[in-house]
Design a protein around this motif. Sequence first.
Motif, PDB file in Angstrom:
ATOM      1  N   ALA A  97       0.829  -1.207   0.000  1.00 19.76           N
ATOM      2  CA  ALA A  97       0.000   0.000   0.000  1.00 19.76           C
ATOM      3  C   ALA A  97       0.865   1.259   0.000  1.00 19.76           C
ATOM      4  CB  ALA A  97      -0.926  -0.010   1.214  1.00 19.76           C
ATOM      5  N   ILE A  98       1.972   1.259   0.743  1.00 18.00           N
ATOM      6  CA  ILE A  98       2.868   2.428   0.781  1.00 18.00           C
ATOM      7  C   ILE A  98       3.523   2.639  -0.579  1.00 18.00           C
ATOM      8  CG2 ILE A  98       5.031   3.293   1.769  1.00 18.00           C
ATOM      9  CD1 ILE A  98       4.168   2.076   4.424  1.00 18.00           C
ATOM     10  N   VAL A  99       3.946   1.567  -1.228  1.00 14.54           N
ATOM     11  CA  VAL A  99       4.556   1.691  -2.557  1.00 14.54           C
ATOM     12  C   VAL A  99       3.534   2.238  -3.552  1.00 14.54           C
ATOM     13  CG1 VAL A  99       5.529   0.377  -4.484  1.00 14.54           C
ATOM     14  CG2 VAL A  99       6.332  -0.042  -2.168  1.00 14.54           C
ATOM     15  N   ALA A 100       2.312   1.727  -3.496  1.00 14.41           N
ATOM     16  CA  ALA A 100       1.264   2.222  -4.396  1.00 14.41           C
ATOM     17  C   ALA A 100       0.977   3.698  -4.137  1.00 14.41           C
ATOM     18  CB  ALA A 100      -0.003   1.388  -4.226  1.00 14.41           C
ATOM     19  N   PHE A 101       0.946   4.098  -2.869  1.00 15.21           N
ATOM     20  CA  PHE A 101       0.728   5.502  -2.530  1.00 15.21           C
ATOM     21  C   PHE A 101       1.872   6.371  -3.052  1.00 15.21           C
ATOM     22  CE2 PHE A 101       1.234   9.033   0.581  1.00 15.21           C
ATOM     23  CZ  PHE A 101       0.080   9.727   0.245  1.00 15.21           C
ATOM     24  N   GLY A 102       3.103   5.865  -2.992  1.00 11.04           N
ATOM     25  CA  GLY A 102       4.243   6.601  -3.528  1.00 11.04           C
ATOM     26  C   GLY A 102       4.138   6.807  -5.027  1.00 11.04           C
ATOM     27  N   PHE A 103       3.662   5.793  -5.739  1.00 12.81           N
ATOM     28  CA  PHE A 103       3.491   5.947  -7.184  1.00 12.81           C
ATOM     29  C   PHE A 103       2.354   6.908  -7.513  1.00 12.81           C
ATOM     30  CE2 PHE A 103       5.935   1.928  -7.636  1.00 12.81           C
ATOM     31  CZ  PHE A 103       6.910   2.419  -8.485  1.00 12.81           C
ATOM     32  N   VAL A 104       1.308   6.923  -6.695  1.00  9.47           N
ATOM     33  CA  VAL A 104       0.237   7.899  -6.897  1.00  9.47           C
ATOM     34  C   VAL A 104       0.775   9.308  -6.676  1.00  9.47           C
ATOM     35  CG1 VAL A 104      -1.944   8.746  -5.913  1.00  9.47           C
ATOM     36  CG2 VAL A 104      -1.657   6.319  -6.382  1.00  9.47           C
ATOM     37  N   LEU A 105       1.600   9.482  -5.642  1.00  3.78           N
ATOM     38  CA  LEU A 105       2.221  10.792  -5.423  1.00  3.78           C
ATOM     39  C   LEU A 105       3.113  11.187  -6.596  1.00  3.78           C
ATOM     40  CD1 LEU A 105       3.337  10.763  -1.676  1.00  3.78           C
ATOM     41  CD2 LEU A 105       1.539  12.145  -2.709  1.00  3.78           C
ATOM     42  N   TYR A 142       8.503  19.509 -12.130  1.00  3.47           N
ATOM     43  CA  TYR A 142       9.590  19.734 -11.184  1.00  3.47           C
ATOM     44  C   TYR A 142       9.096  20.025  -9.768  1.00  3.47           C
ATOM     45  CZ  TYR A 142      12.215  19.999 -15.482  1.00  3.47           C
ATOM     46  OH  TYR A 142      12.767  19.723 -16.689  1.00  3.47           O
ATOM     47  N   SER A 143       7.967  19.480  -9.376  1.00  2.00           N
ATOM     48  CA  SER A 143       7.469  19.723  -8.022  1.00  2.00           C
ATOM     49  C   SER A 143       8.270  18.889  -7.018  1.00  2.00           C
ATOM     50  CB  SER A 143       5.990  19.389  -7.914  1.00  2.00           C
ATOM     51  OG  SER A 143       5.792  18.009  -8.030  1.00  2.00           O
ATOM     52  N   THR A 144       8.357  19.380  -5.813  1.00  3.80           N
ATOM     53  CA  THR A 144       9.093  18.685  -4.755  1.00  3.80           C
ATOM     54  C   THR A 144       8.455  17.346  -4.424  1.00  3.80           C
ATOM     55  OG1 THR A 144       9.664  20.840  -3.853  1.00  3.80           O
ATOM     56  CG2 THR A 144       9.999  18.954  -2.424  1.00  3.80           C
ATOM     57  N   THR A 145       7.153  17.277  -4.541  1.00  7.06           N
ATOM     58  CA  THR A 145       6.450  16.028  -4.249  1.00  7.06           C
ATOM     59  C   THR A 145       6.867  14.922  -5.213  1.00  7.06           C
ATOM     60  OG1 THR A 145       4.552  17.306  -3.484  1.00  7.06           O
ATOM     61  CG2 THR A 145       4.177  14.988  -3.961  1.00  7.06           C
ATOM     62  N   LYS A 146       6.954  15.268  -6.491  1.00 10.28           N
ATOM     63  CA  LYS A 146       7.307  14.252  -7.491  1.00 10.28           C
ATOM     64  C   LYS A 146       8.780  13.871  -7.447  1.00 10.28           C
ATOM     65  CE  LYS A 146       4.146  14.511 -11.273  1.00 10.28           C
ATOM     66  NZ  LYS A 146       3.986  14.813 -12.683  1.00 10.28           N
ATOM     67  N   ILE A 147       9.648  14.829  -7.162  1.00 11.45           N
ATOM     68  CA  ILE A 147      11.082  14.570  -7.259  1.00 11.45           C
ATOM     69  C   ILE A 147      11.663  14.019  -5.964  1.00 11.45           C
ATOM     70  CG2 ILE A 147      13.318  15.679  -7.611  1.00 11.45           C
ATOM     71  CD1 ILE A 147      12.002  17.523  -9.560  1.00 11.45           C
ATOM     72  N   VAL A 148      11.176  14.458  -4.809  1.00 10.21           N
ATOM     73  CA  VAL A 148      11.804  14.091  -3.543  1.00 10.21           C
ATOM     74  C   VAL A 148      10.912  13.197  -2.680  1.00 10.21           C
ATOM     75  CG1 VAL A 148      12.796  14.998  -1.412  1.00 10.21           C
ATOM     76  CG2 VAL A 148      13.126  16.230  -3.541  1.00 10.21           C
ATOM     77  N   ILE A 149       9.713  13.641  -2.403  1.00  7.28           N
ATOM     78  CA  ILE A 149       8.867  12.946  -1.423  1.00  7.28           C
ATOM     79  C   ILE A 149       8.396  11.589  -1.936  1.00  7.28           C
ATOM     80  CG2 ILE A 149       6.726  13.104  -0.105  1.00  7.28           C
ATOM     81  CD1 ILE A 149       7.155  16.152  -0.070  1.00  7.28           C
ATOM     82  N   ALA A 150       7.899  11.528  -3.173  1.00  5.05           N
ATOM     83  CA  ALA A 150       7.369  10.270  -3.708  1.00  5.05           C
ATOM     84  C   ALA A 150       8.428   9.172  -3.796  1.00  5.05           C
ATOM     85  CB  ALA A 150       6.711  10.517  -5.060  1.00  5.05           C
ATOM     86  N   PRO A 151       9.642   9.436  -4.302  1.00  4.42           N
ATOM     87  CA  PRO A 151      10.649   8.371  -4.312  1.00  4.42           C
ATOM     88  C   PRO A 151      11.051   7.902  -2.915  1.00  4.42           C
ATOM     89  CG  PRO A 151      11.261  10.054  -5.879  1.00  4.42           C
ATOM     90  CD  PRO A 151      10.101  10.590  -5.113  1.00  4.42           C
ATOM     91  N   LEU A 157      10.699   4.060  -1.664  1.00  7.92           N
ATOM     92  CA  LEU A 157      11.830   3.336  -1.070  1.00  7.92           C
ATOM     93  C   LEU A 157      11.515   2.867   0.350  1.00  7.92           C
ATOM     94  CD1 LEU A 157      14.899   5.381  -2.351  1.00  7.92           C
ATOM     95  CD2 LEU A 157      14.172   3.099  -3.045  1.00  7.92           C
ATOM     96  N   ALA A 158      10.774   3.676   1.109  1.00  3.04           N
ATOM     97  CA  ALA A 158      10.362   3.253   2.449  1.00  3.04           C
ATOM     98  C   ALA A 158       9.424   2.056   2.367  1.00  3.04           C
ATOM     99  CB  ALA A 158       9.688   4.414   3.172  1.00  3.04           C
ATOM    100  N   GLY A 159       8.557   2.037   1.377  1.00  2.00           N
ATOM    101  CA  GLY A 159       7.669   0.886   1.183  1.00  2.00           C
ATOM    102  C   GLY A 159       8.443  -0.371   0.833  1.00  2.00           C
ATOM    103  N   PHE A 160       9.449  -0.232  -0.032  1.00  2.00           N
ATOM    104  CA  PHE A 160      10.281  -1.390  -0.367  1.00  2.00           C
ATOM    105  C   PHE A 160      11.086  -1.863   0.840  1.00  2.00           C
ATOM    106  CE2 PHE A 160      10.210  -0.044  -5.015  1.00  2.00           C
ATOM    107  CZ  PHE A 160       9.321  -1.043  -5.367  1.00  2.00           C
ATOM    108  N   ALA A 161      11.577  -0.934   1.637  1.00  2.00           N
ATOM    109  CA  ALA A 161      12.328  -1.304   2.843  1.00  2.00           C
ATOM    110  C   ALA A 161      11.428  -2.058   3.816  1.00  2.00           C
ATOM    111  CB  ALA A 161      12.916  -0.062   3.506  1.00  2.00           C
ATOM    112  N   LEU A 162      10.185  -1.601   3.975  1.00  2.00           N
ATOM    113  CA  LEU A 162       9.243  -2.311   4.846  1.00  2.00           C
ATOM    114  C   LEU A 162       8.921  -3.697   4.295  1.00  2.00           C
ATOM    115  CD1 LEU A 162       7.565  -2.024   7.433  1.00  2.00           C
ATOM    116  CD2 LEU A 162       5.684  -1.233   5.993  1.00  2.00           C
ATOM    117  N   GLY A 163       8.878  -3.825   2.977  1.00  2.00           N
ATOM    118  CA  GLY A 163       8.660  -5.140   2.356  1.00  2.00           C
ATOM    119  C   GLY A 163       9.813  -6.086   2.620  1.00  2.00           C
TER     120      GLY A 163
END
Length: 95
Positions: free
Chosen positions: A49-57, A65-74, A78-84
């Motif tokens: 769910a976290i990975v899917a939310f990151g891709f939606v972001l 070039y928004s901060t959400t797309k470049i910094v927060i979403a990746p 990565l946090a979702g993959f780490a939790l996986g």
Amino acid sequence: MAQKFKPTATIKTTASAPAAAATKAPVASQPVQFIFDKSNYRFLIISVAIVAFGFVLMSGTTDIYSTTKIVIAPVVVLAGFALGFYAILKKPSAN
């Protein structure tokens, strides 16, 4: 094409099969133990769910070039993959 040599000894294949089947004792029914615990599956579902939310972001606004797309979403992905990875490597609790 004919066979050019004959085997020197006969091979017995049926004598050992019944003896092996007769010595097998019935196995007592033991509870099945899974590799993953309930908490492992819970963490895995949360990580998906976290990975899917990151891709939606990442697909969010029209601003490339928004901060959400470049910094927060990746970072969220990565946090979702780490939790996986944690969910897969976590040992189940011994009860």
